[in-house]
Design an enzyme around this catalytic site. Structure first.
Site, PDB file in Angstrom:
ATOM      1  N   HIS A 239      21.702  65.734  27.909  1.00 19.93           N
ATOM      2  CA  HIS A 239      21.325  65.161  26.614  1.00 19.93           C
ATOM      3  C   HIS A 239      20.496  63.866  26.747  1.00 19.93           C
ATOM      4  CE1 HIS A 239      24.123  68.116  25.379  1.00 19.93           C
ATOM      5  NE2 HIS A 239      25.219  67.390  25.438  1.00 19.93           N
ATOM      6  N   LYS A 339      32.919  57.813  26.308  1.00 21.59           N
ATOM      7  CA  LYS A 339      33.973  58.268  25.394  1.00 21.59           C
ATOM      8  C   LYS A 339      34.852  57.073  25.058  1.00 21.59           C
ATOM      9  CE  LYS A 339      33.811  63.073  26.356  1.00 21.59           C
ATOM     10  NZ  LYS A 339      33.190  63.699  25.178  1.00 21.59           N
TER      11      LYS A 339
HETATM   12  C1  BG6 Z   1      28.792  67.963  24.690  1.00 21.32           C
HETATM   13  C2  BG6 Z   1      29.744  67.334  25.668  1.00 21.32           C
HETATM   14  O1  BG6 Z   1      27.686  68.506  25.363  1.00 21.32           O
HETATM   15  O2  BG6 Z   1      28.340  66.984  23.760  1.00 21.32           O
HETATM   16  C3  BG6 Z   1      30.903  66.696  24.936  1.00 21.32           C
HETATM   17  O3  BG6 Z   1      30.218  68.325  26.565  1.00 21.32           O
HETATM   18  C4  BG6 Z   1      30.412  65.736  23.886  1.00 21.32           C
HETATM   19  O4  BG6 Z   1      31.754  66.014  25.859  1.00 21.32           O
HETATM   20  C5  BG6 Z   1      29.375  66.407  22.985  1.00 21.32           C
HETATM   21  O5  BG6 Z   1      31.520  65.319  23.114  1.00 21.32           O
HETATM   22  C6  BG6 Z   1      28.743  65.409  22.046  1.00 21.32           C
HETATM   23  O6  BG6 Z   1      27.949  66.081  21.126  1.00 21.32           O
HETATM   24  P1  BG6 Z   1      27.706  65.516  19.648  1.00 21.32           P
HETATM   25  O7  BG6 Z   1      26.770  66.492  19.052  1.00 21.32           O
HETATM   26  O8  BG6 Z   1      29.041  65.477  18.996  1.00 21.32           O
HETATM   27  O9  BG6 Z   1      27.127  64.150  19.820  1.00 21.32           O
END
Ligand code: BG6
EC number: 1.1.1.49
Length: 489
Positions: A239, A339
């Site tokens: 991401h 987190k």
């Molecule tokens: C996921 C991760 O790809 O993205 C998770 O595995 C994380 O750990 C999540 O919580 C976060 O995504 P978003 O869309 O809630 O920001």
């Protein structure tokens, strides 16, 4: 009546149809697409899992398990029934190639435009691909892969090789759900739909860029998985590096899939490598301790179910990246994710350089006097900071901002990332999916960090849940005479 933007006919085969991903993300997204009339009438879902049950049982399961994830005030019961009528359940042991003949039977007579969605662990990718090939089902189909796509460069190559033996790159859709977020699309619109920012979007005018994906939640019952993964693999490799690539890429010659992906790849290839002996200086590894999160006391990461008591897995990463090209050389890109941080927020902060000298007083030299903050979530917005004269006598400058809150401007709510991505797969649009070379290049770049950590006996730096991470994260920016956005306020 079907609306004009409905999909062509399709058969969507969902492997791992009773798993967490299916019930939380895939089925709700398909239902939303159905509800908004985006799925054509001739569109079918074949749900595949090991558990022995029939379609009626599966429908009952979906009613119980999926509906709570639909966050909709009211579900039209008739419409929900029509959605369920699209779904056939097939019980199958994915490790037994012979079983795939049952799948072939279930697909018989359904549209030949097939999407195979692997909502399973990567260990099943190989048997599924081989089973599909043995049953002659793979031809012309599209396959959707979910992260984790490997644990490092070598294992991600193995997965890509395995899938690549049966499916060509044009048939492979690797999901990074951040690419499906409305706000990320908007970032491209901002950069390439406007002339305004382009001349400023470079080292001459930008001092530094911060990209944050902060979560308030902890590991949410995924301790087993997370302890083997950590924030670098879970969030940075995919991401955060994708966001960085979109922020920093050159304008592609068209918005078609490969031109866009070529430009993102060029950014990833231009990332200055981090040497193993620089890891401690450029990368902060943190782990949360107990603390107060969202008003409640929460346990330390190492006390979460499924997590080793002595775990050295990171739940927080902050790092400084640099891009070695003419546009960006010398501009620090600070990336951060974690987190159990103080709040859930994803945003990109572009800090422009101050004016060349203090013609209008010292305030105009202040860092961040000109700044663009692109908030991806929650409450998607863009805020442009500049200085204005305070009304009245004298010449006092004050920071003001121009605000665009998307939900106020556009009354239509934004589309869920999974809904967009699944529709794109059904339509055969690859632009929002990660190509093999991008994915592998991202692994190549993070590998020295993993090696540096693995070779060191150091523990991650601890931080209290509900804060912004370890002090070292602030110190990383302080070395460059700057700070994270929230530290200014
Ligand atoms: C996921 C991760 O790809 O993205 C998770 O595995 C994380 O750990 C999540 O919580 C976060 O995504 P978003 O869309 O809630 O920001």
């Amino acid at each position: 009546m079907a609306s004009t933007n409905t999909t062509p006919s399709f058969t969507f085969v969902l492997f791992g149809a009773t798993g967490d991903l299916s019930l939380r993300k895939v089925l709700p997204a398909l239902y939303r697409a159905h509800r908004s009339d985006q799925l054509c009438d001739d569109g079918y879902i074949v749900a595949v899992a090991r558990k022995s049950m029939d379609s009626a049982d599966y429908h009952a399961w979906a009613r119980e398990q999926v509906r709570p994830h639909l966050d909709m005030e009211r579900i039209d019961e008739d419409d929900w029934e029509r959605f369920l009528n699209r779904i056939t359940y097939v019980a199958l042991d994915l490790t037994r190639q012979d079983d795939f003949t049952q799948l072939r039977d279930a697909l018989d007579g359904k549209p030949a435009a097939r999407v195979f969605y692997l909502a399973t662990g990567p260990a099943l990718f190989e048997p599924v691909c081989k089973g599909l090939a043995a049953a002659g089902l793979h031809d012309g189909g599209r396959i959707v892969l979910e992260k984790p796509l490997g644990h490092d460069l070598r294992s991600s190559r193995e997965i890509n090789d395995t899938v690549g033996e049966i499916f060509s790159e044009q048939q492979i859709y690797r999901i990074d759900h951040y690419l499906g977020k409305e706000a990320v699309q908007n970032l491209q619109a901002l950069r390439f739909g406007n002339a305004l920012f382009e001349p400023l979007w470079r080292r001459e005018w930008i001092e530094n860029i911060q990209i944050t994906i902060a979560e308030e939640l902890g590991v949410e019952g995924r301790g087993d998985f997370y302890d083997q993964t950590g924030a670098l693999r879970d969030m940075v490799q995919n991401h955060l590096l994708q966001l960085l690539a979109i922020v920093a890429m050159e304008p592609p010659h068209s918005m078609a899939a490969d031109p866009v992906r070529d430009e993102k790849l060029r950014v990833l290839r231009s990332l200055k490598p981090i040497a193993i002996d620089e890891v401690n200086q450029l990368v902060v590894r943190g782990q949360y301790q107990s603390g107060l999160s969202g008003g409640a006391s929460v346990p330390a990461y190492a006390r979460e179910p499924g997590v080793a008591a002595e775990s050295r897995t990171e739940t927080f990463v902050a790092l400084k990246a640099e891009i070695n090209n003419w546009r960006w050389a010398g501009v620090p890109f600070f990336l951060r994710t974690g987190k159990r941080l103080a709040e859930r927020v994803a945003e990109i902060v572009i800090n422009f350089r101050p004016v060349p000298y203090a013609l209008m007083g010292e305030a105009s030299l202040r860092a961040g006097a000109n700044r663009l903050v692109i908030r991806l979530q929650p409450n998607e917005s863009m805020r442009l900071y500049c200085l204005a004269k305070q009304p009245g006598e004298g010449m006092q400058l004050q920071s003001v901002h121009l605000d665009l809150a998307f939900d106020q401007f556009f009354k239509a709510g934004s589309m869920d990332a999974y809904e967009r991505l699944l529709l794109d797969v059904i339509h055969g649009r690859l632009a929002l999916f990660v190509r093999r070379d991008e994915q592998e290049q991202a692994w190549r770049w993070v590998e020295p960090i993993m090696t540096g950590w693995a070779d060191s006996a150091r523990m991650p730096k601890l931080y209290s849940a509900g804060t912004w991470g370890p002090a070292a994260s602030s110190a990383l920016l302080a070395q460059h005479g700057t700070c994270w956005l929230e530290e200014e306020n």
